[in-house]
Design a protein around this motif. Structure first.
Motif, short mmCIF file in Angstrom:
data_model
loop_
_atom_site.label_atom_id
_atom_site.label_comp_id
_atom_site.label_asym_id
_atom_site.label_seq_id
_atom_site.Cartn_x
_atom_site.Cartn_y
_atom_site.Cartn_z
N THR A 47 0.83 -1.20 0.00
CA THR A 47 0.00 0.00 0.00
C THR A 47 0.87 1.25 0.00
O THR A 47 2.07 1.20 0.33
CB THR A 47 -0.94 0.02 1.22
N PHE A 48 0.26 2.34 -0.39
CA PHE A 48 0.90 3.65 -0.30
C PHE A 48 0.15 4.42 0.77
O PHE A 48 -1.04 4.70 0.64
CB PHE A 48 0.80 4.39 -1.65
N ASP A 49 0.83 4.73 1.86
CA ASP A 49 0.17 5.34 3.02
C ASP A 49 -0.09 6.82 2.78
O ASP A 49 0.82 7.58 2.42
CB ASP A 49 1.03 5.16 4.26
N MET A 50 -1.35 7.22 3.02
CA MET A 50 -1.76 8.62 2.85
C MET A 50 -2.69 9.02 3.98
O MET A 50 -3.62 8.27 4.30
CB MET A 50 -2.48 8.82 1.52
N ASP A 51 -2.47 10.17 4.54
CA ASP A 51 -3.38 10.72 5.54
C ASP A 51 -4.24 11.78 4.84
O ASP A 51 -4.03 12.99 4.99
CB ASP A 51 -2.59 11.34 6.70
N ILE A 52 -5.23 11.31 4.08
CA ILE A 52 -6.07 12.20 3.28
C ILE A 52 -6.84 13.18 4.16
O ILE A 52 -7.07 14.33 3.78
CB ILE A 52 -7.06 11.40 2.42
N GLU A 53 -7.21 12.76 5.36
CA GLU A 53 -7.98 13.62 6.24
C GLU A 53 -7.22 14.88 6.62
O GLU A 53 -7.82 15.88 7.01
CB GLU A 53 -8.40 12.85 7.50
N ALA A 54 -5.90 14.83 6.51
CA ALA A 54 -5.10 16.01 6.81
C ALA A 54 -5.38 17.15 5.83
O ALA A 54 -5.12 18.31 6.12
CB ALA A 54 -3.61 15.67 6.78
N LEU A 55 -5.94 16.82 4.66
CA LEU A 55 -6.24 17.84 3.65
C LEU A 55 -7.69 18.27 3.63
O LEU A 55 -8.03 19.26 2.99
CB LEU A 55 -5.89 17.31 2.25
N LEU A 56 -8.55 17.51 4.31
CA LEU A 56 -9.98 17.71 4.11
C LEU A 56 -10.55 18.94 4.80
O LEU A 56 -11.48 19.55 4.32
CB LEU A 56 -10.75 16.47 4.60
N SER A 57 -10.01 19.29 5.93
CA SER A 57 -10.62 20.37 6.70
C SER A 57 -9.61 21.44 7.07
O SER A 57 -8.58 21.16 7.65
CB SER A 57 -11.25 19.81 7.98
N LYS A 58 -9.95 22.67 6.75
CA LYS A 58 -9.10 23.80 7.15
C LYS A 58 -9.14 23.97 8.65
O LYS A 58 -8.22 24.51 9.25
CB LYS A 58 -9.60 25.06 6.45
N LYS B 188 2.82 12.33 8.76
CA LYS B 188 2.68 11.58 10.01
C LYS B 188 3.36 10.20 9.93
O LYS B 188 3.60 9.57 10.95
CB LYS B 188 1.21 11.43 10.38
N PHE B 189 3.68 9.76 8.72
CA PHE B 189 4.33 8.45 8.56
C PHE B 189 5.85 8.62 8.62
O PHE B 189 6.52 8.68 7.59
CB PHE B 189 3.88 7.79 7.26
N ASP B 190 6.35 8.72 9.83
CA ASP B 190 7.78 8.97 10.02
C ASP B 190 8.57 7.66 10.01
O ASP B 190 8.02 6.57 9.84
CB ASP B 190 8.02 9.74 11.32
N ARG B 191 9.87 7.78 10.20
CA ARG B 191 10.75 6.61 10.15
C ARG B 191 10.38 5.60 11.23
O ARG B 191 10.43 4.39 11.00
CB ARG B 191 12.20 7.07 10.31
N ARG B 192 10.00 6.07 12.41
CA ARG B 192 9.63 5.19 13.50
C ARG B 192 8.42 4.33 13.13
O ARG B 192 8.34 3.15 13.48
CB ARG B 192 9.34 6.02 14.76
N PHE B 193 7.48 4.92 12.39
CA PHE B 193 6.29 4.18 11.96
C PHE B 193 6.68 2.96 11.13
O PHE B 193 6.23 1.84 11.40
CB PHE B 193 5.38 5.09 11.14
N ILE C 154 -1.18 5.30 18.04
CA ILE C 154 -0.39 6.50 17.74
C ILE C 154 -0.67 7.02 16.34
O ILE C 154 -0.82 8.22 16.13
CB ILE C 154 1.12 6.21 17.91
N TYR C 155 -0.76 6.10 15.37
CA TYR C 155 -0.87 6.51 13.96
C TYR C 155 -2.24 6.23 13.35
O TYR C 155 -2.45 6.54 12.18
CB TYR C 155 0.18 5.79 13.13
N ASP C 156 -3.16 5.66 14.13
CA ASP C 156 -4.47 5.27 13.58
C ASP C 156 -4.27 4.37 12.36
O ASP C 156 -4.94 4.53 11.33
CB ASP C 156 -5.28 6.52 13.21
N ASP C 157 -3.34 3.42 12.46
CA ASP C 157 -2.98 2.56 11.33
C ASP C 157 -3.99 1.43 11.18
O ASP C 157 -4.10 0.57 12.05
CB ASP C 157 -1.58 1.98 11.53
N GLN C 158 -4.72 1.43 10.07
CA GLN C 158 -5.78 0.46 9.86
C GLN C 158 -5.28 -0.97 9.58
O GLN C 158 -5.87 -1.93 10.07
CB GLN C 158 -6.68 0.93 8.72
N PRO C 159 -4.20 -1.18 8.80
CA PRO C 159 -3.68 -2.54 8.66
C PRO C 159 -3.30 -3.16 10.00
O PRO C 159 -3.48 -4.37 10.21
CB PRO C 159 -2.46 -2.36 7.75
N SER C 160 -2.77 -2.36 10.92
CA SER C 160 -2.46 -2.88 12.26
C SER C 160 -3.74 -3.35 12.94
O SER C 160 -3.75 -4.38 13.63
CB SER C 160 -1.78 -1.81 13.10
N GLY C 161 -4.83 -2.61 12.74
CA GLY C 161 -6.12 -3.01 13.29
C GLY C 161 -6.58 -4.35 12.73
O GLY C 161 -7.15 -5.18 13.46
#
Length: 252
Positions: free
Chosen positions: A98-109, A187-192, A221-228
Motif C-alpha cells: 500500500t501507499f500510506d496517505m493521511d487524506i484527512e489532513a487535507l480535508l478540513s481547514k 505523520k508516517f515517520d521513520r519510527r512508523f 499512535i498513527y491510527d494505522d488500519q492494517p495494524s487493526g
C-alpha cells in the motif's frame, strides 16, 4: 473508495447491444486487480497493489511503499487438490503493498486551527463532523436569495486543494516540495515504518504477543488500519497461531 493495482496482460472486448456498447478487459490479471480493490476494505487502506505492480516501480518510488501482507489467491478447490509443486505454489502467493496517505489532513481547514482537537476525535466522529458542515453549507447556499453566491469558506478550501488545470511533468522531488503531498505523508515517520516492520515480522514468525504490542502502538499512535486488521486476527485466535498458520500467508 478503494483501488486495486496490478500489472499484466488483458484481452480487450466489447459487450452490450447495438444501442450501447462498452469496452471491457478480461484476464486473470484483471480479476486480481478487482480482488485487490475489494481487499482494501479489509485492511482499511485506499490503495492495494500486487508484487507485479510493485516490481515495475522505480527504486525511488518503492521507498514510499509498504508491504502489508501475503495472500494465497488459489481457490478452495485448488487448495483441497494441492498437487502443485513448490514453484507453482509460490507463484500463487502474492505480496500486497500500500501507499500510506493521511487524506484527512487535507480535508478540513479547521484542522489547522484546532490542531490537537483533531487527534482526540475518532475517525467516525471526524467523518460525521465533515458531513454535517457540508450539509449546512449546502442548505445555506440552496436557500440563499442569490444562488450564485457561494460560501466563502468553500472558496478558501478549494484554493488550498485546487486541482491542476494543465499537465504537470512528474519529478521525484515533488514528494518533498509540494505542500499537499508532504502533508498526506508527514505523520508516517521513520519510527512508523520500523515499528511496522518489527510487528509484521513477529506476526509472520508466530510471536503474536510481541506482534500484538507493536500493532496496538501503531493503531493508537498513527491510527494505522492494517495494524487493526492484524489485531483482529490475533484476538480472534486467542493470541495463538492456528495449526495451519503458514508464516502469516492469508488464504483467499
Amino acid at each position: 473508495m478503494g483501488f486495486g493495482l496490478n500489472r499484466g496482460i488483458a484481452v480487450q472486448g466489447a459487450i452490450g447491444t447495438d444501442k450501447k456498447i462498452d469496452a471491457t478487459f478480461l484476464s486473470v490479471d484483471v480479476t486480481l486487480a478487482e480482488e485487490l480493490e475489494g481487499l482494501t476494505k479489509d485492511y482499511g487502506v485506499s490503495i492495494l497493489m500486487s508484487n507485479s505492480f510493485y516490481d515495475g516501480l522505480s527504486k525511488n518510488c518503492k521507498e514510499f511503499i509498504r508491504q502489508i501482507h501475503e495472500i494465497d489467491f488459489r481457490s478452495e478447490d485448488d487448495l483441497e487438490n494441492d498437487d502443485d509443486g513448490d514453484e507453482e505454489r509460490d507463484k500463487s502467493i502474492i505480496k500486497i503493498y500500500t501507499f500510506d496517505m493521511d487524506i484527512e489532513a487535507l480535508l478540513s481547514k479547521e484542522d489547522e486551527v484546532h490542531g490537537s482537537k483533531r487527534s482526540r476525535l475518532s475517525r467516525a466522529e471526524r467523518s460525521h463532523s465533515m458531513k454535517r458542515r457540508t450539509s449546512l453549507r449546502d442548505f445555506r447556499n440552496k436557500n440563499s436569495p442569490d444562488n450564485d453566491v457561494v460560501d466563502t469558506e468553500i472558496n478558501e478550501n478549494d484554493e488550498i486543494n485546487k486541482l491542476p488545470t494543465e499537465p504537470i511533468r512528474y519529478r521525484q522531488e515533488m514528494w518533498r516540495s509540494i505542500p499537499q503531498l508532504k502533508k498526506v505523508r508527514e505523520k508516517f515517520d521513520r519510527r512508523f515504518f520500523l515499528d511496522w516492520a518489527d510487528g509484521f515480522s513477529c506476526y509472520q514468525d508466530g510471536r503474536w504477543d510481541e506482534a500484538k504490542r507493536k500493532f496496538l502502538a501503531l493503531e493508537n499512535i498513527y491510527d494505522d488500519q492494517p495494524s487493526g486488521y492484524f489485531l483482529r486476527e490475533i484476538n480472534s485466535h486467542g493470541c495463538v497461531p492456528p495449526k495451519d498458520f503458514n508464516f502469516g500467508v492469508r488464504k483467499k
